[in-house]
Enzyme design. Structure first.
Site, PDB file in Angstrom:
ATOM      1  N   HIS A 153      55.888  29.437   9.575  1.00 59.12           N
ATOM      2  CA  HIS A 153      55.437  29.904   8.259  1.00 59.12           C
ATOM      3  C   HIS A 153      53.992  29.526   7.973  1.00 59.12           C
ATOM      4  CE1 HIS A 153      59.730  30.524   7.502  1.00 59.12           C
ATOM      5  NE2 HIS A 153      59.361  31.307   6.505  1.00 59.12           N
ATOM      6  N   LYS A 169      53.527  26.668   2.381  1.00 58.24           N
ATOM      7  CA  LYS A 169      54.958  26.553   2.059  1.00 58.24           C
ATOM      8  C   LYS A 169      55.308  25.082   1.811  1.00 58.24           C
ATOM      9  CE  LYS A 169      59.475  27.931   3.888  1.00 58.24           C
ATOM     10  NZ  LYS A 169      59.935  28.309   2.533  1.00 58.24           N
TER      11      LYS A 169
HETATM   12  N1  LIG Z   1      64.022  34.787  -0.565  1.00 60.09           N
HETATM   13  C1  LIG Z   1      62.918  35.267   0.028  1.00 60.09           C
HETATM   14  O1  LIG Z   1      62.920  36.355   0.629  1.00 60.09           O
HETATM   15  C2  LIG Z   1      61.653  34.484  -0.073  1.00 60.09           C
HETATM   16  C3  LIG Z   1      60.439  34.991   0.403  1.00 60.09           C
HETATM   17  C4  LIG Z   1      59.293  34.253   0.231  1.00 60.09           C
HETATM   18  C5  LIG Z   1      59.360  33.036  -0.422  1.00 60.09           C
HETATM   19  N2  LIG Z   1      60.549  32.561  -0.857  1.00 60.09           N
HETATM   20  C6  LIG Z   1      60.674  31.316  -1.598  1.00 60.09           C
HETATM   21  O2  LIG Z   1      60.263  31.584  -2.936  1.00 60.09           O
HETATM   22  C7  LIG Z   1      59.737  30.395  -3.521  1.00 60.09           C
HETATM   23  C8  LIG Z   1      58.358  30.694  -4.077  1.00 60.09           C
HETATM   24  O3  LIG Z   1      57.461  30.967  -3.021  1.00 60.09           O
HETATM   25  P1  LIG Z   1      55.940  31.340  -3.335  1.00 60.09           P
HETATM   26  O4  LIG Z   1      55.278  31.461  -2.009  1.00 60.09           O
HETATM   27  O5  LIG Z   1      55.901  32.478  -4.299  1.00 60.09           O
HETATM   28  O6  LIG Z   1      55.456  30.015  -4.070  1.00 60.09           O
HETATM   29  P2  LIG Z   1      54.222  29.859  -5.086  1.00 60.09           P
HETATM   30  O7  LIG Z   1      53.929  28.399  -5.117  1.00 60.09           O
HETATM   31  O8  LIG Z   1      53.138  30.807  -4.747  1.00 60.09           O
HETATM   32  O9  LIG Z   1      54.824  30.324  -6.498  1.00 60.09           O
HETATM   33  C9  LIG Z   1      55.672  29.552  -7.287  1.00 60.09           C
HETATM   34  C10 LIG Z   1      55.350  29.876  -8.737  1.00 60.09           C
HETATM   35  O10 LIG Z   1      56.325  29.226  -9.551  1.00 60.09           O
HETATM   36  C11 LIG Z   1      55.630  28.701 -10.663  1.00 60.09           C
HETATM   37  N3  LIG Z   1      56.434  27.650 -11.279  1.00 60.09           N
HETATM   38  C12 LIG Z   1      56.528  26.336 -10.944  1.00 60.09           C
HETATM   39  N4  LIG Z   1      57.353  25.690 -11.780  1.00 60.09           N
HETATM   40  C13 LIG Z   1      57.813  26.623 -12.670  1.00 60.09           C
HETATM   41  C14 LIG Z   1      58.701  26.566 -13.764  1.00 60.09           C
HETATM   42  N5  LIG Z   1      59.305  25.428 -14.141  1.00 60.09           N
HETATM   43  N6  LIG Z   1      58.950  27.717 -14.460  1.00 60.09           N
HETATM   44  C15 LIG Z   1      58.354  28.875 -14.108  1.00 60.09           C
HETATM   45  N7  LIG Z   1      57.478  28.983 -13.069  1.00 60.09           N
HETATM   46  C16 LIG Z   1      57.224  27.868 -12.351  1.00 60.09           C
HETATM   47  C17 LIG Z   1      54.310  28.211 -10.081  1.00 60.09           C
HETATM   48  O11 LIG Z   1      53.335  27.999 -11.121  1.00 60.09           O
HETATM   49  C18 LIG Z   1      53.976  29.357  -9.167  1.00 60.09           C
HETATM   50  O12 LIG Z   1      53.264  30.384  -9.850  1.00 60.09           O
HETATM   51  C19 LIG Z   1      59.780  29.334  -2.416  1.00 60.09           C
HETATM   52  O13 LIG Z   1      60.967  28.590  -2.527  1.00 60.09           O
HETATM   53  C20 LIG Z   1      59.825  30.176  -1.153  1.00 60.09           C
HETATM   54  O14 LIG Z   1      60.407  29.506  -0.073  1.00 60.09           O
HETATM   55  C21 LIG Z   1      61.690  33.244  -0.680  1.00 60.09           C
HETATM   56  O1  LIG Z   2      56.986  31.961   2.344  1.00 60.28           O
HETATM   57  C1  LIG Z   2      58.030  31.342   2.099  1.00 60.28           C
HETATM   58  O2  LIG Z   2      58.035  30.245   1.489  1.00 60.28           O
HETATM   59  C2  LIG Z   2      59.315  31.887   2.560  1.00 60.28           C
HETATM   60  N1  LIG Z   2      60.408  31.279   2.194  1.00 60.28           N
HETATM   61  C3  LIG Z   2      61.741  31.679   2.505  1.00 60.28           C
HETATM   62  C4  LIG Z   2      62.435  30.633   3.336  1.00 60.28           C
HETATM   63  O3  LIG Z   2      62.185  29.436   3.168  1.00 60.28           O
HETATM   64  O4  LIG Z   2      63.273  31.003   4.159  1.00 60.28           O
HETATM   65  C5  LIG Z   2      61.805  33.062   3.116  1.00 60.28           C
HETATM   66  C6  LIG Z   2      60.671  33.367   4.016  1.00 60.28           C
HETATM   67  C7  LIG Z   2      59.338  33.138   3.338  1.00 60.28           C
END
Ligand SMILES: NC(=O)c1ccc[n+]([C@@H]2O[C@H](COP(=O)([O-])OP(=O)(O)OC[C@H]3O[C@@H](n4cnc5c(N)ncnc54)[C@H](O)[C@@H]3O)[C@@H](O)[C@H]2O)c1
Ligand SMILES: O=C(O)C1=N[C@H](C(=O)O)CCC1
Length: 250
Positions: A135, A139
């Site tokens: 990643h 992250k």
């Molecule tokens: N399920 C999927 O397909 C997938 C894909 C990518 C990322 N993710 C996951 O999604 C999550 C976010 O990833 P990201 O890259 O967008 O992170 P990021 O750090 O860019 O965004 C997180 C956002 O949440 C906000 N935040 C923090 N505390 C908060 C609160 N109490 N209330 C509201 N907002 C709050 C932050 O200010 C920030 O804008 C991670 O856990 C990541 O692993 C999942």
């Molecule tokens: O970018 C991230 O953070 C991602 N989080 C998810 C994970 O932890 O599996 C999905 C992939 C991207």
């Protein structure tokens, strides 16, 4: 039109969700909230489905609060344990609205969901299995939620097939063999230039199968997010559902 509010709207994923909701013909953007904003502004009157992409340390509390406010939630944030999922189930059992739903997906990209599915199919046929996730370096959690999910799925499939432990004679490793999740070694790489990638390695005497999924751009997660929003908005998936595979005809 499905009214969608986004929590974590300023984040890398949340900002893509805002664009996806604005761009789809059947969804309209309700509220966009981020850290410091009042979640209490979200109500069943202004929102059909909330999409939550924040950070693992706050997601559970956000989801519990939103359940208490009577709205359905689609969650992409990682960091879910069995204990946390049980708290969500308990909150749903006491929810103010009948048939409320929470949907959680470790990964919304079709490539990753299929890789996970194919890994489950392959797992009973191989003596060895390891998971490698790669990643972007921003992250905050390692290993990825997807890799944890895949490791558990492989372990379950191995147990169901009566397979024992994976062979491994390592006597010293200094951490280089990765984290062992349910008996499966999981390795995490953080590298500038990467987005989200996973490789599942299977081995038998004289042969190997590699299953790899690459998400090069966060836009790859958006069809899955919109699919989940549409499914949850039907009201046909009350309670807690984990994994986009539930909404695909696999
Ligand atoms: N399920 C999927 O397909 C997938 C894909 C990518 C990322 N993710 C996951 O999604 C999550 C976010 O990833 P990201 O890259 O967008 O992170 P990021 O750090 O860019 O965004 C997180 C956002 O949440 C906000 N935040 C923090 N505390 C908060 C609160 N109490 N209330 C509201 N907002 C709050 C932050 O200010 C920030 O804008 C991670 O856990 C990541 O692993 C999942
Ligand atoms: O970018 C991230 O953070 C991602 N989080 C998810 C994970 O932890 O599996 C999905 C992939 C991207």
């Amino acid at each position: 039109m499905i009214k969608v509010s986004v929590v974590g709207a300023k984040g890398r994923m949340g900002s893509h969700v805002v664009d996806a909701v604005n761009g789809a013909a059947d969804t309209e953007l309700a509220l966009t909230l981020d850290a410091g904003d009042d979640l209490g502004r979200i109500t069943p009157e202004n929102t059909d489905v909330v999409v939550e992409f924040t950070v693992p340390s706050v997601s559970l509390n956000n989801v519990l609060a939103l359940i208490g406010q009577g709205v359905d939630v689609v969650v992409g944030t990682t960091g879910w344990t069995d204990e946390k999922l049980d708290q969500v189930r308990a909150a749903l059992a006491e929810a103010p609205r009948k048939n409320q739903s929470v949907f959680i997906a470790p990964n919304f990209a079709i490539s990753a969901v299929l890789a996970d599915h194919f890994a489950k199919v392959a797992a009973p046929y191989f003596e060895s299995a390891e998971v490698l996730e790669l990643h972007h370096p921003n992250k905050v959690d390692a290993p990825s939620g997807t890799a944890i999910h895949t490791a558990h799925a492989i372990a379950d499939a191995r147990k169901a097939a009566g397979l024992g432990e994976v062979p491994d004679n390592t006597e010293t490793d200094g951490g280089s063999r990765g984290q062992v999740i349910d008996g499966i070694h999981v390795h995490a790489v953080r590298l500038r230039g990467l987005n989200a990638h996973e490789e599942v390695l299977f081995g038998n005497a004289g042969e190997q199968l590699t299953i790899r999924a690459d998400s090069f751009d966060r836009i790859s997660f958006m069809p899955g997010v919109l699919l989940a929003v549409r499914k949850i908005a039907t009201g046909d998936h009350s309670g807690l559902t984990v994994g986009l595979d539930h909404f695909l005809d696999l």
